[in-house]
Design a protein around this motif. Structure first.
Motif, PDB file in Angstrom:
ATOM      1  N   ASN A  72      38.182 -29.043  34.767  1.00 30.79           N
ATOM      2  CA  ASN A  72      37.670 -30.078  35.672  1.00 30.79           C
ATOM      3  C   ASN A  72      36.355 -29.657  36.310  1.00 30.79           C
ATOM      4  O   ASN A  72      35.475 -30.486  36.550  1.00 30.79           O
ATOM      5  CB  ASN A  72      38.701 -30.385  36.759  1.00 30.79           C
ATOM      6  CG  ASN A  72      39.917 -31.100  36.218  1.00 30.79           C
ATOM      7  OD1 ASN A  72      39.842 -31.768  35.183  1.00 30.79           O
ATOM      8  ND2 ASN A  72      41.046 -30.985  36.905  1.00 30.79           N
ATOM      9  N   ARG A 121      50.288 -34.226  35.294  1.00 33.97           N
ATOM     10  CA  ARG A 121      49.269 -33.358  34.703  1.00 33.97           C
ATOM     11  C   ARG A 121      49.877 -32.144  34.005  1.00 33.97           C
ATOM     12  O   ARG A 121      49.168 -31.421  33.293  1.00 33.97           O
ATOM     13  CB  ARG A 121      48.258 -32.913  35.770  1.00 33.97           C
ATOM     14  CG  ARG A 121      48.775 -31.968  36.831  1.00 33.97           C
ATOM     15  CD  ARG A 121      47.667 -31.612  37.818  1.00 33.97           C
ATOM     16  NE  ARG A 121      48.053 -30.638  38.805  1.00 33.97           N
ATOM     17  CZ  ARG A 121      48.598 -30.923  39.976  1.00 33.97           C
ATOM     18  NH1 ARG A 121      48.822 -32.189  40.292  1.00 33.97           N
ATOM     19  NH2 ARG A 121      48.915 -29.964  40.843  1.00 33.97           N
ATOM     20  N   LEU A 123      43.312 -26.063  33.882  1.00 34.37           N
ATOM     21  CA  LEU A 123      42.956 -27.421  34.296  1.00 34.37           C
ATOM     22  C   LEU A 123      41.842 -27.408  35.332  1.00 34.37           C
ATOM     23  O   LEU A 123      40.916 -28.225  35.282  1.00 34.37           O
ATOM     24  CB  LEU A 123      44.187 -28.139  34.866  1.00 34.37           C
ATOM     25  CG  LEU A 123      45.295 -28.526  33.897  1.00 34.37           C
ATOM     26  CD1 LEU A 123      46.454 -29.181  34.651  1.00 34.37           C
ATOM     27  CD2 LEU A 123      44.769 -29.475  32.826  1.00 34.37           C
TER      28      LEU A 123
END
Length: 250
Positions: free
Chosen positions: A174, A137, A170
């Protein structure tokens, strides 16, 4: 045998579980070369209370040799510890569910232990280690850092700050994606509920229409029977009147 300026060997034999006998032989050679084998084998005798100056000087010299032997032993075992730490460092990678701060704590703690055991670990080595072992990631940020930053001059703290900022983005993304998915699921459930209601209403209307048609047909049948009965009754009455009329005129 390579030595420091103080005649301490730079390359000591490494003790491992399977090489104890060989390690003892090599260490005895070093102890003999360092003139400490006797004190290792026999120890230091107690100094008498009324010892002379010569005896005190000799005892002090034995203590120095004993300290030197202990230092050699410690350095040899220290290298064993360092080898174990190196192996841990080589296989260390970031876990999928691990946060950046948690992984950096592991790396810093391990490299600090390696430093205490004689290893030299620079910031460049730490930075390269982290970039090689991050999870997928972080692939995009790793590429960006390698292209835009001078890794040879980057501090480990600077790298951690960049990765934590990326990690935060991130997490926020999300979270928003999770809200969107929840909203889509709610709309889908509402749509399915509405479609189910429409189907149920349509089915009820069809059944009501069928029931209405059945009732209409039954009513028509009943009306026909009623009319037939009235007709039959009327015919009977007409027949009886005709019969009575014939009797009277005869």
């Amino acid at each position: 045998m390579a030595t420091h300026n103080n005649n301490i060997p730079t390359h000591l034999p490494i003790f491992e579980d399977k090489n104890f006998d060989q390690w003892i032989v090599k260490m005895k050679v070093i102890f003999r070369f360092q003139d400490v084998l006797e004190v290792v084998n026999e120890g230091i005798p107690a100094l008498a209370a009324n010892a002379t100056d010569v005896q005190q000087a000799a005892h002090k010299e034995l203590q120095k040799k004993d300290g030197k032997a202990l230092f050699l032993m410690h350095q040899s075992l220290k290298k064993v510890r360092l080898q174990a730490l190196r192996r841990q460092y080589e296989v260390l990678t970031m876990e999928e569910e691990e946060f950046v701060s948690q992984y950096f704590d592991k790396v810093i703690n391990l490299t600090n232990q390696m430093t205490r055991n004689g290893e030299t670990v620079t910031d460049v080595m730490k930075v390269e280690k982290v970039l090689r072992t991050l999870t997928s990631r972080f692939d995009h940020i790793v590429v960006a850092l390698e292209e835009s930053k001078d890794l040879d001059s980057m501090k480990i703290e600077e790298l951690q700050a960049s990765l934590e900022a990326h990690e935060l983005r991130l997490i926020d993304r999300n979270r928003e994606r999770g809200k969107s998915v929840s909203s889509d699921q709610a709309l889908q459930a509402q749509y399915e509920k509405r479609e189910k209601f429409k189907k149920g209403k349509k089915s009820w209307n069809n059944q009501s229409h069928k029931d209405g048609e059945g009732s209409s047909k039954n009513q028509e049948k009943n009306d026909a029977k009623f009319d037939q009965k009235k007709k039959d009754k009327k015919d009977i009455q007409s027949y009886n009147c005709q019969k009575i009329f014939n009797i009277l005129i005869c």
